[in-house]
Design a protein around this motif. Sequence first.
Motif, mmCIF file in Angstrom:
data_model
loop_
_atom_site.group_PDB
_atom_site.id
_atom_site.type_symbol
_atom_site.label_atom_id
_atom_site.label_comp_id
_atom_site.label_asym_id
_atom_site.label_seq_id
_atom_site.Cartn_x
_atom_site.Cartn_y
_atom_site.Cartn_z
ATOM 1 N N PHE A 179 -48.399 61.636 48.670
ATOM 2 C CA PHE A 179 -48.721 63.141 49.136
ATOM 3 C C PHE A 179 -47.933 63.742 50.006
ATOM 4 C CE2 PHE A 179 -51.455 66.135 51.414
ATOM 5 C CZ PHE A 179 -52.075 66.713 50.244
ATOM 6 N N SER A 180 -47.549 62.910 51.059
ATOM 7 C CA SER A 180 -46.542 63.408 52.023
ATOM 8 C C SER A 180 -45.213 64.213 51.511
ATOM 9 C CB SER A 180 -46.162 62.393 53.114
ATOM 10 O OG SER A 180 -45.428 62.974 54.172
ATOM 11 N N TRP A 219 -46.349 67.208 49.805
ATOM 12 C CA TRP A 219 -46.811 68.258 50.626
ATOM 13 C C TRP A 219 -45.491 68.876 51.738
ATOM 14 C CZ3 TRP A 219 -50.840 71.440 50.706
ATOM 15 C CH2 TRP A 219 -50.776 72.162 51.814
ATOM 16 N N ARG A 220 -44.616 67.949 51.814
ATOM 17 C CA ARG A 220 -43.444 68.362 52.714
ATOM 18 C C ARG A 220 -42.130 68.777 52.328
ATOM 19 N NH1 ARG A 220 -44.807 66.644 58.112
ATOM 20 N NH2 ARG A 220 -46.646 65.715 58.362
ATOM 21 N N VAL A 269 -60.330 82.566 44.742
ATOM 22 C CA VAL A 269 -60.615 81.128 44.741
ATOM 23 C C VAL A 269 -60.008 80.518 43.723
ATOM 24 C CG1 VAL A 269 -62.501 79.421 44.707
ATOM 25 C CG2 VAL A 269 -62.718 81.611 45.951
ATOM 26 N N ILE A 287 -65.707 80.270 38.295
ATOM 27 C CA ILE A 287 -64.499 79.567 39.073
ATOM 28 C C ILE A 287 -64.063 78.093 38.561
ATOM 29 C CG2 ILE A 287 -63.639 78.569 41.336
ATOM 30 C CD1 ILE A 287 -65.445 81.062 42.554
ATOM 31 N N PHE A 289 -53.487 74.171 44.105
ATOM 32 C CA PHE A 289 -53.400 72.872 44.663
ATOM 33 C C PHE A 289 -53.678 71.810 43.815
ATOM 34 C CE2 PHE A 289 -55.939 69.489 46.828
ATOM 35 C CZ PHE A 289 -55.061 68.964 48.060
ATOM 36 N N LEU A 302 -57.406 77.347 44.562
ATOM 37 C CA LEU A 302 -57.721 75.864 44.148
ATOM 38 C C LEU A 302 -56.795 75.451 43.073
ATOM 39 C CD1 LEU A 302 -61.803 75.656 44.533
ATOM 40 C CD2 LEU A 302 -60.038 74.834 46.265
#
Lengths: 296, 423
Positions: free
Chosen positions: A197-198, A201-202, A84, A161, A91, A88
């Motif tokens: 963010f795109s 992410w991409r 975990v 955590i 990210f 996390l």
Amino acid sequence: MKKKFSLGLTIQYGFAIFFMLLFSLPLLFMISSSFKDPQAIFADVKSWRAFFPVGDVNFDQYLGVFDRLPLWQFLFNSIFISAVVVLLGLFVNSLAGYAIARLKFKGQNIILVGLIATLVIPFETIAMPLLVLVNSLPRVGFENGSFELTTGWLNTYLVQIAPFIAWGFSIFLFVQYFKTIPKELDEAALIDGASFFSIYWRIIVPLAGPAFATSAILSFLAIWNAYLWPVMVVQTEALRTVQVGLDYFWASTSEEGTQWGEIMAYSTLITVPIIIVFVIFQRSFVASVASSGVKG
Amino acid sequence: MIKTTRVLLAASLAGVLAITGCAPATNTGEPVKVSMWSHAAGNDQEIATVKEAITDFNASQTSYEVVLEEFPQESYNDSIAAAAASNSLPCIIDVDGPIMPNWAWSGYMQPLQISSTLEESLIAGAKGYYNGELYSAGAWDAALGMLVRKSTLEKVGARIPTVSEPWTLAEFDGLLKAVDATGDYDYAIDWGNGWTGEWYPYAYSPIMQSFGGDLINRDTFESADGAINSDKSVAFGNWFGSTFAKGYANAAQTGDRTEFIAGTIGIQYNGNWAVKDALEALGDDLLIVPPPNFGSGPKIGAGSWQFGVSSTCENAEGANQFIEFILQDKYIVAFANRIGLIPATAAAAAEVPNYAPGGPFAIFVELSNQFSVLRPPTPAYLKISTIYEKAVADIINGANAKQALDAAADEIDADLADNKFYK
């Protein structure tokens, strides 16, 4: 075609093999000793036999481990907590790294310097204040069939955590790696109407595999090997992790004595997940270390 | 994109709920729960008796239910310190005897309220006093002695010492020399220096006390200068270091300590918990004898794990009731039979075959009664212990004893001053 003999290459391989064997010796000692009783371990310790499962080898030490502590519970706890934190952490830290490496805002460099500064603070110095802090935080607990708002995070997975998701080292690693990705890719995506963010992410994430692998391995290792924090915040066996489990075998002043064979068997068992994680991410890890110059 | 974000958020929320929801539930029903922590996780024999007593206690009355949580000994003290800092101490704790004054001074513990009859029946090493009040009581104590083969003594022509007439320093020096000269052993004596930590002050400070020295001035507990570095303490350091320098003992000894049974070491200094294996291996050839009289009479350490009540315990009455319950002779006997330590009462000792009069380990009861010395009952002991360990380790490795013990005195006195003498 016959290959030419190369003295340089032979020496290079010779060194590599020598150091490979040298660094393997502790592991060989641990594994071979896990099949011997304590008397045999000490009898063999001054000879080459210490590194091989020879003599009266058996699985008694492994059986002893299962008798002494709830191994599967400890393993589950460590794997769950580490996984975990890693997921996390990847990210959160990569997003933070992306913001620092790619976005323009005031105080960007100060934030980065601040993050790097956190790396020189030993955890032991903040452990006690952190304990007091987490013990006064609100917590949603599931008790008597319903959710309840209580105070204090002790004796939860959460407390093992949450404090370790954001990690300055990991953010720094991502910043360094993201800087090697051409900005033209971002600019092209922006022209096409992609959001920040795109783009992250991409475009950034798919190109930053080695950084993700390195961060995953290093944070997994850090959490897997955590000892002081679990000792401080876990007061029940059900939530204990594998490193604290090692303490179950030390008893120098009991009639039974310290169980060295069981310690080696237990150490072998809890090393396996680390090796599996490393093997999975090995290629990317080496690539990242080579490209970013960062090592754990 | 929006869909991806929602999925991530939903997954994160679900994860947080799953994680936070995993805290063990608490039960507030009757009977009143009395929490207890034990340091014996992983030690099946010791914890078995604790569990038996808890089961019996819970079944014997309806007011309280003792709930046990097990901790491994190695990290137990750290867990207690963290629990004290976070105000989450259990009601009943167990505590190592010499550490108790520190915990009492730190406010972790409250005085025990057990019957005076029980208190009086316990041997000195099973009781912990601080500022004149009883804070802890245990079911056993440990004792130290010398293990040697009868055949070894016969070969070198040494007499067998007794509790009333132990070896003198000169006799013991001669014995070490003679055993070494036989050439039958790798080393004449095993001091157990492979065991680090609390073993050092537990095992070696009594030898220093037998020389006439001590860890601290016990009149005031405000200075180590003149005690740990007194002429007599330095004499101990010089002599103890010489046993390594002369090759009688191995400075690089491992913690295994099987050499005595294997026959490669002539004499072993060890605790009563370790003699069972030696007796099984050597039978009638094994002798358990008192430590030598180095000038001020033989001395051995005292004070082992004991039970106490935390200062934050809201059910102190139940906690004290349980401690009285577990200190009944039948549990003391069970502890002694299972973990091999000395029963805390004479009546229990009489019921344990190994420690009953005429039993193979009965001498340890005598040694405990006659020669035991508590480690200094001061909150400063935690610090004294680690400083002394370092000093003795330095001496073993060839450091000048006077310098090592002077440095220890300075360090202890600085700690005392830093903590305003732990008043």
